[in-house]
Design a protein around this motif. Structure first.
Motif, PDB file in Angstrom:
ATOM      1  N   PHE A   1       4.191  68.740 100.748  1.00 31.19           N
ATOM      2  CA  PHE A   1       5.515  69.188 101.183  1.00 31.19           C
ATOM      3  C   PHE A   1       6.099  68.421 102.370  1.00 31.19           C
ATOM      4  CE2 PHE A   1       8.956  71.957 102.405  1.00 31.19           C
ATOM      5  CZ  PHE A   1       9.447  72.359 101.169  1.00 31.19           C
ATOM      6  N   PRO A   2       5.317  67.943 103.356  1.00 37.70           N
ATOM      7  CA  PRO A   2       5.940  67.168 104.442  1.00 37.70           C
ATOM      8  C   PRO A   2       6.716  65.939 103.971  1.00 37.70           C
ATOM      9  CG  PRO A   2       3.746  67.861 105.084  1.00 37.70           C
ATOM     10  CD  PRO A   2       3.895  68.223 103.633  1.00 37.70           C
ATOM     11  N   TYR A   3       6.510  65.547 102.728  1.00 40.50           N
ATOM     12  CA  TYR A   3       7.289  64.438 102.164  1.00 40.50           C
ATOM     13  C   TYR A   3       8.793  64.708 102.242  1.00 40.50           C
ATOM     14  CZ  TYR A   3       8.924  61.148  98.549  1.00 40.50           C
ATOM     15  OH  TYR A   3       9.589  60.164  97.848  1.00 40.50           O
ATOM     16  N   ILE A   4       9.200  65.996 102.196  1.00 42.20           N
ATOM     17  CA  ILE A   4      10.624  66.328 102.233  1.00 42.20           C
ATOM     18  C   ILE A   4      11.260  65.843 103.530  1.00 42.20           C
ATOM     19  CG2 ILE A   4      10.151  68.648 103.138  1.00 42.20           C
ATOM     20  CD1 ILE A   4      13.086  67.624 100.913  1.00 42.20           C
TER      21      ILE A   4
ATOM     22  N   THR B   1       9.870  72.807 106.903  1.00 43.25           N
ATOM     23  CA  THR B   1       8.538  72.407 106.435  1.00 43.25           C
ATOM     24  C   THR B   1       7.470  73.382 106.924  1.00 43.25           C
ATOM     25  OG1 THR B   1       9.196  70.078 106.391  1.00 43.25           O
ATOM     26  CG2 THR B   1       6.837  70.539 106.443  1.00 43.25           C
ATOM     27  N   LEU B   2       7.578  73.827 108.174  1.00 39.01           N
ATOM     28  CA  LEU B   2       6.607  74.784 108.711  1.00 39.01           C
ATOM     29  C   LEU B   2       6.686  76.117 107.965  1.00 39.01           C
ATOM     30  CD1 LEU B   2       7.004  74.053 112.536  1.00 39.01           C
ATOM     31  CD2 LEU B   2       5.100  73.384 111.049  1.00 39.01           C
ATOM     32  N   ILE B   3       7.901  76.563 107.666  1.00 37.51           N
ATOM     33  CA  ILE B   3       8.062  77.816 106.906  1.00 37.51           C
ATOM     34  C   ILE B   3       7.462  77.675 105.509  1.00 37.51           C
ATOM     35  CG2 ILE B   3       9.773  79.357 105.855  1.00 37.51           C
ATOM     36  CD1 ILE B   3      11.583  78.755 108.276  1.00 37.51           C
ATOM     37  N   ALA B   4       7.684  76.520 104.877  1.00 33.10           N
ATOM     38  CA  ALA B   4       7.190  76.300 103.515  1.00 33.10           C
ATOM     39  C   ALA B   4       5.665  76.318 103.448  1.00 33.10           C
ATOM     40  CB  ALA B   4       7.716  74.969 102.980  1.00 33.10           C
ATOM     41  N   GLN B   5       4.990  75.884 104.510  1.00 30.08           N
ATOM     42  CA  GLN B   5       3.533  75.902 104.506  1.00 30.08           C
ATOM     43  C   GLN B   5       3.010  77.338 104.370  1.00 30.08           C
ATOM     44  OE1 GLN B   5       1.479  73.138 104.521  1.00 30.08           O
ATOM     45  NE2 GLN B   5       3.383  71.979 104.366  1.00 30.08           N
ATOM     46  N   VAL B   6       3.686  78.257 105.053  1.00 26.22           N
ATOM     47  CA  VAL B   6       3.281  79.659 104.986  1.00 26.22           C
ATOM     48  C   VAL B   6       3.662  80.274 103.642  1.00 26.22           C
ATOM     49  CG1 VAL B   6       3.583  81.941 106.039  1.00 26.22           C
ATOM     50  CG2 VAL B   6       3.495  79.881 107.486  1.00 26.22           C
TER      51      VAL B   6
END
Length: 514
Positions: free
Chosen positions: A138-141, A103-108
């Protein structure tokens, strides 16, 4: 040969299916509100792409690869009394660790993820909106994937209600704030985006409480790689690749649609309609059948496994085939009644109805996939579905991209439908060597042609009823007309089906009582 108690499959199907139906109805309410408020405009398309990002990756981490590997292993441990709780605890911790980092990677990486989903958004106002909404959604994942693991635990224990009811909370979380926001003037795009993770918290909370009451109170702890988790990863890897191929199939369709203004919204609204029977039937069967087959394989109960597969296939096609016929015969009344209002105009309705009819052609294939896939996963064979998924990907790419210059956005729908049939045929063909469990019984073979005949007869009744009710659609009585049309379809199908032996209401009632 060992035997186990008779399966209560139909009761499980109906429990999961009923709650899924409620969730899908709430989803329709949500999409009707989105269509009326946003139509097929840029904010609607940006949100739909953003919301599809966590939903795409949940196929890897939630209902897809991880759970397809986890459920058979967990079910067998429950059956054998082999420390199932510690295994579930380790899996819960491992999944949470992976998803927090992801999730942290996806934010970037969100701008690149949006372009991956819809390259047609580049240098368009939809791009910035989709990136913003995507970072919020995205944090929903993380939340939904942990909830899905807990649902796998509950389903393996034969406790279906909480897991089946959880999606209702997400749709409530979306519908209620959207309704309030419309009244008080909130930004509809941001309102929808923020309610997605909120709905995930509600879903996770419900199934966590249910699992704790069932004796599986799972909380994250320091992650460790046990031999069982290593085996879980080895089994899940091919399933993840297969899930990845299926997601590429969806990406292909979405990429094609992104180059046609409004097409992403049209395909999404059509998808919502055909997902109603697919969700009620396909998801119910997949949820109930996988742990059932896993237990029966461990018990060496081939006859029981064959009965479970045959009843699942019979139940699936008994509802999927008439639904597919309805989508082919009366797509326009369905779309105009449910979506055509406010910003959603007649041209949008016509395009959505066309996509719905094409999706309807593939509906039986998608439910057959849900029936036959558990045969592979219950045997911890995740490689074969991956190979079949690659073939379906080739079919989808060739059709969706190859036909787009000639037939426009509907090439994406044709690609999805034909890829679905390719996957279903390969799954059924590939299961021939699995023995008695993978063969349908004589009762199924007798009923299938009768189901087809009853569905065709229902289609004729729907066609006549649509002509009679035609003037009511588009006016103030359109919802009543749609209810009458649905009633005509249901009554004609079940009446004719019961008369010719396609449907046995007595056997369904008996299965529920049993």
């Amino acid at each position: 040969m060992k035997t186990t108690a008779p399966p209560r499959l139909i009761k499980g199907f109906l429990t999961v299916g009923s709650w899924t139906l409620i969730s899908r109805i709430m989803g329709f309410v949500r999409d009707m509100m989105i269509a009326a408020t946003l139509g097929a405009g840029p904010v609607a398309e940006a949100f739909l792409v953003a919301f599809s990002l966590p939903n795409m990756f949940r196929r890897f981490f939630a209902e897809g690869a991880f759970n397809m590997a986890f459920v058979p292993m967990f079910s067998k441990k429950v059956e054998a009394g082999d420390n199932a709780r510690d295994f579930a605890q380790d899996a819960f911790t491992g999944l949470a660790t992976i998803l927090i980092v992801f999730t942290l990677i996806a934010q970037v990486a969100m701008p690149w993820l949006v372009l991956l989903m819809a390259a047609g958004f580049a240098e368009d106002q939809r791009f910035e909106l989709a990136v913003l909404y995507g970072r919020i959604c995205f944090p929903y994942i993380l939340l939904i994937s942990l909830a899905a693991l807990l649902c796998g635990v509950l389903n393996s224990l034969g406790r279906f209600v909480a897991a089946a009811a959880a999606p209702v909370l997400l749709n409530l979380a979306l519908v209620v704030p959207l309704f309030i926001g419309y009244r008080v003037g909130w930004d509809p795009g941001l309102t929808l985006a923020w309610t997605v993770p909120f709905g995930g918290v509600l879903q996770l909370g419900l199934v966590w409480i249910a699992a704790a009451r069932a004796g599986f109170r799972l909380v994250p702890r320091r992650p460790k790689m046990t031999p069982e988790l290593r085996r879980l990863a080895i089994i899940a890897a091919p399933a993840a690749l297969a899930g990845g191929v299926m997601q590429v199939n969806l990406l292909v369709g979405r990429q094609v649609a992104s180059f046609f203004d409004g097409a992403i919204a049209w395909l999404n609204y059509a998808d919502r309609l055909y997902q109603l029977p697919l969700g009620v039937v396909g998801i119910a069967i997949g949820v109930v059948l996988l742990p059932e087959l896993s237990r029966r394989l461990r018990a060496e109960d081939d006859a029981g496994g064959r009965d479970a597969l045959s009843r699942a296939a019979e139940f699936a096609l008994m509802l999927a085939i008439p639904s597919a016929v309805a989508f082919l015969v009366v797509p326009m009344p369905l779309v105009t009644t449910l979506f055509q209002r406010g910003a959603f105009d007649p041209d949008d309705a016509a395009a959505t109805a066309l996509a719905l009819a094409i999706y309807g052609l593939g509906l039986p294939a998608f439910v057959l996939q849900k029936v036959w896939q558990p045969l592979y996963y219950a045997r911890e064979d995740t490689v074969s579905p991956f190979r079949y998924a690659l073939v379906s990907l080739v079919v989808n790419v060739a059709v969706a991209i190859g036909l787009a210059p000639y037939i426009g956005f509907v090439s994406a729908a044709f690609g999805t439908t034909l890829a679905g049939w390719a996957m279903a045929i390969l799954l059924i063909w590939g299961a021939r060597g699995m023995g008695e469990t993978a063969r349908v019984d004589a009762r199924f073979r007798r009923r299938l042609p009768r189901i087809l005949l009853a569905s065709v007869a229902m289609g004729l009744c729907l066609w006549v009823a649509n002509i009679v009710l035609g003037t009511m659609f588009g006016g103030p009585w359109q919802f009543l007309a749609l209810l009458i049309l649905i009633g005509v379809g249901a009554l004609s199908y079940f009446a004719i089906g019961n008369l010719i032996g396609a449907v046995s209401l007595r056997q369904i009632r008996h299965s529920i009582r049993r």
